[in-house]
Design an enzyme around this catalytic site. Sequence first.
Site, PDB file in Angstrom:
ATOM      1  N   LYS A  56      68.215  62.060  76.560  1.00  0.00           N
ATOM      2  CA  LYS A  56      68.289  62.196  78.025  1.00  0.00           C
ATOM      3  C   LYS A  56      67.065  62.933  78.550  1.00  0.00           C
ATOM      4  O   LYS A  56      66.645  63.914  77.977  1.00  0.00           O
ATOM      5  CB  LYS A  56      69.555  62.999  78.380  1.00  0.00           C
ATOM      6  CG  LYS A  56      69.656  63.404  79.836  1.00  0.00           C
ATOM      7  CD  LYS A  56      70.966  64.124  80.143  1.00  0.00           C
ATOM      8  CE  LYS A  56      70.759  65.588  80.439  1.00  0.00           C
ATOM      9  NZ  LYS A  56      71.958  66.288  80.916  1.00  0.00           N
ATOM     10  N   ARG A 102      65.804  64.680  82.160  1.00  0.00           N
ATOM     11  CA  ARG A 102      66.194  64.994  83.530  1.00  0.00           C
ATOM     12  C   ARG A 102      64.999  64.804  84.453  1.00  0.00           C
ATOM     13  O   ARG A 102      63.926  65.344  84.216  1.00  0.00           O
ATOM     14  CB  ARG A 102      66.753  66.427  83.611  1.00  0.00           C
ATOM     15  CG  ARG A 102      67.428  66.734  84.925  1.00  0.00           C
ATOM     16  CD  ARG A 102      68.222  68.024  84.882  1.00  0.00           C
ATOM     17  NE  ARG A 102      69.548  67.902  84.303  1.00  0.00           N
ATOM     18  CZ  ARG A 102      70.596  67.378  84.929  1.00  0.00           C
ATOM     19  NH1 ARG A 102      70.473  66.897  86.148  1.00  0.00           N
ATOM     20  NH2 ARG A 102      71.757  67.313  84.331  1.00  0.00           N
TER      21      ARG A 102
END
Length: 318
Positions: A193, A195
């Site tokens: 992931k 951000r």
Amino acid sequence: MRDEITVLSGNANRALAESICRQLGIALCRCNVDRFPDGEIDVKVSDDLRGRDVFIVQPTSPPVNDHLLELLLMIDTCRRASADRITAVIPVFGYARKDRKDEGRVPISAKLVANMICVAGTDRVLTIDLHAAQIQGFFDIPVDHLYAKPVLIQHFRDIKVDRPVIVAPDMGGLKRARAWAESLEAEVAIVDKRRIDPTKVDWEHIIGEVSGRDALIIDDMIATGGSVAQAVRIAREHGAQRVFVGATHAVFCGNAIEKLTECRPDGVVVTDTIRPPPGPLPEVFHYRSVAPLLSRAIAAIHRRESVSALFEDGRKRS
Ligand code: R5P
């Protein structure tokens, strides 16, 4: 100090404070935390606090500013009422995300909030799953940092997960995932992931094998639900047999519940560090209480006994 425990609650999670009191076999101290007409907070404790060992149960959950200020004013109330010792029981510690100055001209919010709690007159802090364990060091008083892992793991044992793989929804969750994997004798996978900003994240792939296994996506908190919802989709796309979510702090901002429901997890288990939203939740959502854990910790602190002995395994606790 008088040999009695006194538990007070603000408005953040009175149900949890009552549940802790039931476990301890005591009544919740009579305390009103109201608002003046202009919105200022007004605290009044009706029971005697002189010489007491006081535990104030108040997660600094949303609305964080209100709950934090209630906590500070309650600490001040107890200090001025001659309580012998004041422990701030903060099951979820708000403002924890900003724990370092990672760019110019930003605050270290977690440090400022820790300072405020100390200055108000707290002797000790009892908390659960801090966003970053090093926040303990922001307090110059003892901090007992509990982990909800045993509470959540029991749920997965009860539902008998099959060949579990623990999935960290981001790189930051790897240590936590490893500790879970050790307890459940499982393997680990990580969602890659990135951000983009506080509300947007970008995902690419999963590192590790989830195919044909029960994937357990573990996080410290569900805020907008974006991280775990996407992790559920990715785990399913990579052939997971069933996909479950486990998180300590159910912040559930905005449409997090809808977002999570739409990605059709086989189960979502969270704890009651934050008061559950009103009304029924979709049936995949399960709450497990941290009240037994907190009440045992409170009893141990009161008796000046070890708190770490409360954990199922003393080595990897997160
Ligand atoms: C990130 O560092 C945290 O561990 C959580 O993954 C994150 O705060 C959850 O936020 P959201 O539910 O908004 O994706």
